[in-house]
Write a protein that holds these residues in place. Structure first.
Motif, PDB file in Angstrom:
ATOM      1  N   UNK A  50       0.829  -1.213   0.000  1.00 25.06           N
ATOM      2  CA  UNK A  50       0.000   0.000   0.000  1.00 25.06           C
ATOM      3  C   UNK A  50       0.864   1.263   0.000  1.00 25.06           C
ATOM      4  N   UNK A  51       2.036   1.187   0.614  1.00 18.53           N
ATOM      5  CA  UNK A  51       2.984   2.291   0.454  1.00 18.53           C
ATOM      6  C   UNK A  51       3.295   2.470  -1.034  1.00 18.53           C
ATOM      7  N   UNK A  52       3.471   1.360  -1.727  1.00 22.11           N
ATOM      8  CA  UNK A  52       3.775   1.419  -3.167  1.00 22.11           C
ATOM      9  C   UNK A  52       2.572   1.963  -3.940  1.00 22.11           C
ATOM     10  N   UNK A  53       1.384   1.560  -3.513  1.00 26.04           N
ATOM     11  CA  UNK A  53       0.166   2.051  -4.172  1.00 26.04           C
ATOM     12  C   UNK A  53       0.068   3.574  -4.049  1.00 26.04           C
ATOM     13  N   UNK A  83      14.286   9.534  -5.654  1.00 20.75           N
ATOM     14  CA  UNK A  83      15.358   8.811  -6.322  1.00 20.75           C
ATOM     15  C   UNK A  83      15.900   7.825  -5.299  1.00 20.75           C
ATOM     16  N   UNK A  84      15.446   6.582  -5.408  1.00 19.62           N
ATOM     17  CA  UNK A  84      15.751   5.614  -4.358  1.00 19.62           C
ATOM     18  C   UNK A  84      17.218   5.244  -4.337  1.00 19.62           C
ATOM     19  N   UNK A 125       8.908  -2.973  -2.832  1.00 22.49           N
ATOM     20  CA  UNK A 125       8.635  -3.912  -3.926  1.00 22.49           C
ATOM     21  C   UNK A 125       8.931  -3.305  -5.290  1.00 22.49           C
ATOM     22  N   UNK A 126       8.940  -1.971  -5.393  1.00 20.85           N
ATOM     23  CA  UNK A 126       9.272  -1.366  -6.684  1.00 20.85           C
ATOM     24  C   UNK A 126      10.694  -0.828  -6.630  1.00 20.85           C
ATOM     25  N   UNK A 127      11.352  -0.864  -7.786  1.00 22.69           N
ATOM     26  CA  UNK A 127      12.774  -0.497  -7.824  1.00 22.69           C
ATOM     27  C   UNK A 127      12.985   0.975  -7.512  1.00 22.69           C
TER      28      UNK A 127
END
Lengths: 159, 546
Positions: free
Chosen positions: B138-141, B151-152, B162-164
């Motif tokens: 949900x953080x990703x959502x 910029x991770x 879960x996302x790059x």
């Protein structure tokens, strides 16, 4: 305080007691004090140049204005008049009176509040009646944010 | 008409519920206390949006009562007397319209603060009944749907994702950010580019950031700021199964023993209305949500709705911390024109001290002081010898605007829940609708302040390494009123919490609370991303229930 100044202030205080405060236009005195707080110089416009009194009159009529601040301004003006403040006095005496008055709690709040609203007048959008011709922004080299307001007090303007 | 879902509020806790349920075909109504300001209605007007109660409630009509410890006594002061305003953005989208949007995920250890760091005397710390893995998707959502840019870069915290990378690239930065990076490298401290709830490319009804130089405290004129209004409410506004009622102030719920039956609200003309729904969601920001529940007493719920535990209002949270400031001018910054580059963000967060040996630390956000002119000019009227005016004041203001820039290090540490920080209602204090107002007892745990001071000293080292001048530390026990949480904590059982792990009230079958009040602890980061994420999570749960 020099003796001559003391006597003249004492005399004017006696004269004032026999005259009602209502006969003195408070707003004239407020404007004069604003010009003492923010005087004209080669570098900066005065409070009058900015339109500080027009600003204060306009915003104090809006329902968002804190009426206690208005009461404080009125009571502060009344008190400093009692202490001998007059438009005709010299700049140094006016400053001395303000300084002495500001040593009291009432005076400090009054002066601080009037400085604050003069600052608002200087840096608010000209649609509020102050910052005439953007003189405040120009004198202090301040760039306001975009979008600038199209009307005062948000989406709706009700006095 | 009976709706599927009635939501009270329209901010971070409400928007995701509305968005998800409307898009799933359910009939949803949102009751928002405040007015509806569209993107085009906002402007950078310091008077309207920062100095007057234009988009917040008028304290003479609606106020809070704040209790503070003064000379060993608890003293209550209504906020119409003190001017200490606890309202935040009473408009559609709530305070998300006005946030600076510095977004951080909680660390997995934050979900089990008690297990990981133990008890602290005088603090009522409790573990969350969910863990990070249940919230991660949900953080990703939120990143994708609400809009988070960044910029991770992996740091020591290594919060799993879960996302790059972020779906929106990072916002533009002021040149000082590179100097900060260099100093961080020399000092060997972890620093990241701050993720922002600000988009950097066109999407749907939103334009990217145009670097106005006036972001925090203002509504966004381009739609770049990821408010609940622009990202979630407005995309569903045209849908037949969605009703937005603004200027509609929910006063209380009516209920029977197990179900909320009606939300009662008052409109601008002071007419009272009621809404019936199968499910009710309360998300009107922590203090006001607690107040509404406490004002919803009935014979079945004598202590207030959802309050058989007598915990509604208890353990209110803010954020602990303070400010460390340093000044830059032509003496200590070699390119003065570069220093005065306006609009671009600093966007740096020090995460090195999130954990301190055996205790929980926090983060330090680095940013320039707010550009508001009236705010800064007014600060110049005070000197060490008292009030200043005349040419001296005029020069001070000019110098403040033109000769120096102030870099802030905002310290965030956990506000520990404690038994002297809570919300009640007091029948002696009522608003213009004759409803008892929220009375907030405010108390900061000394431990929080000590941790904040440790971070402040470390921040001072960073500012020294940057060669900043006039470094000042100000750690405050005062609560930042825009960061509210707690009061309806979720938990493992009905005795120790108000809500179950799904944020459903233990006492009722159809009441959910999804603003920050569900948090038993808040973490040492701003809450908003976690509130948005949890709200999406609860939306999925409600879909299954309906």
């Amino acid at each position: 305080m020099k003796r001559r100044v003391f006597i003249s202030l004492a005399l004017s205080s006696i004269l004032l007691n026999s005259k009602t405060l209502n006969s003195i236009n408070r707003w004239d005195i407020v404007e004069d004090i604003q010009n003492t707080l923010f005087p004209k110089s080669s570098k900066f416009p005065s409070a009058s140049d900015i339109g500080a009194i027009e600003y204060l009159k306009m915003v104090s009529r809006h329902n968002s204005f804190d009426k206690e601040d208005l009461n404080l301004i009125y009571s502060g003006v009344d008190r400093i008049i009692e202490l001998g403040y007059k438009k005709e006095l010299s700049k140094s005496i006016k400053n001395r009176l303000l300084k002495d008055f500001s040593k009291t709690n009432h005076g400090k709040k009054f002066t601080s509040t009037l400085i604050y609203y003069t600052i608002e007048a200087t840096f608010s959008s000209p649609i509020y009646g102050g910052n005439k011709d953007n003189k405040g922004y120009l004198a202090y080299n301040f760039v306001p944010g975009v979008l600038k307001p199209q009307k005062p007090f948000g989406k709706y303007y009700e006095v | 008409m009976k709706y599927d879902v009635c939501i009270v509020g329209s901010g971070a806790g409400a928007g995701p519920i509305a968005y998800e349920l409307v898009n799933s075909g359910f009939n949803v109504i949102v009751l928002e206390k405040g007015d509806y300001y569209k993107t085009s209605d906002f402007s950078k007007d310091e008077i309207a949006y920062c100095k007057r109660s234009i988009i917040t409630s008028n304290l003479r009509k609606e106020y809070h009562v704040i209790e503070q410890r003064i000379n060993n006594k608890w003293i209550s002061t209504p906020t119409y007397k003190s001017g200490w305003d606890f309202w935040n953005g009473n408009i559609v989208g709530g305070s998300t319209n006005l946030m600076s949007g510095m977004f951080h995920r909680l660390h997995p250890k934050d979900f089990k603060l008690l297990d990981n760091f133990g008890k602290i005397d005088g603090a009522d710390i409790a573990n969350w009944p969910i863990d990070y893995n249940e919230l991660e998707e949900y953080y990703t959502k939120v990143e994708e749907i609400v809009g988070v840019s960044g910029d991770y870069k992996k740091d020591k915290l290594s919060i799993p994702r879960s996302s790059a990378n972020f779906p929106f690239k990072a916002t533009k930065e002021h040149p000082i950010s590179k100097k900060i990076d260099a100093v961080a490298s020399e000092l060997n401290i972890d620093i990241i580019k701050t993720p922002r709830a600000i988009i950097t490319k066109d999407i749907k009804n939103r334009k990217p950031c145009y670097y106005s130089n006036f972001c925090g405290s203002y509504g966004c004129n381009s739609g770049a700021k990821s408010s609940s209004r622009v990202s979630l409410i407005e995309p569903i506004l045209h849908k037949e199964n969605f009703t937005l009622r603004y200027n509609s102030h929910a006063l209380f719920f009516k209920s029977n023993k197990k179900r909320v039956t009606e939300a009662v609200y008052i409109d601008k003309e002071l007419n009272t209305h009621k809404v019936e729904a199968k499910v009710f969601v309360l998300a009107s920001q922590a203090i006001e949500s607690c107040r509404l529940l406490l004002n919803s007493k009935s014979k079945e719920h004598p202590y207030g709705l959802a309050n058989s535990s007598k915990l509604v209002g208890r353990n209110i949270l803010f954020s602990s911390g303070g400010l460390v400031t340093g000044e830059f001018d032509r003496d200590n910054y070699n390119n003065i024109d570069e220093l005065f580059t306006k609009g671009y963000f600093v966007n740096r967060t020090i995460t090195e001290w999130y954990f301190l040996n055996r205790e929980k630390g926090g983060i330090v956000e680095m940013l320039f002081e707010h550009e508001n002119a009236i705010l800064r000019a007014n600060q110049e009227k005070w000197s060490s010898s008292g009030l200043v005016w005349g040419e001296e004041l005029q020069e001070r203001i000019y110098n403040r605007f033109n000769r120096k820039r102030v870099l802030n290090c905002e310290v965030f540490t956990d506000w520990l829940p404690n038994s002297n920080c809570f919300v009640t209602v007091d029948n002696r204090y009522r608003d213009i609708y004759n409803m008892p107002v929220a009375k907030v007892r405010v108390n900061s745990h000394l431990y929080s302040q000590k941790v904040a001071y440790k971070l402040a000293l470390k921040s001072k080292d960073v500012l020294n390494a940057l060669k900043a001048k006039n470094i000042k530390i100000n750690i405050s026990a005062y609560p930042p009123v825009n960061l509210q949480a707690g009061g309806c904590r979720f938990g493992f059982n009905a005795k120790d919490s108000v809500l179950d792990k799904n944020c459903k009230a233990w006492d009722l079958d159809n009441l959910y609370v999804t603003d920050g009040s569900f948090m038993p602890t808040g973490g040492s980061v701003p809450y908003t991303w976690s509130i948005y994420a949890n709200s999406f999570r609860v939306a999925d749960i409600i879909k299954k229930v309906l």
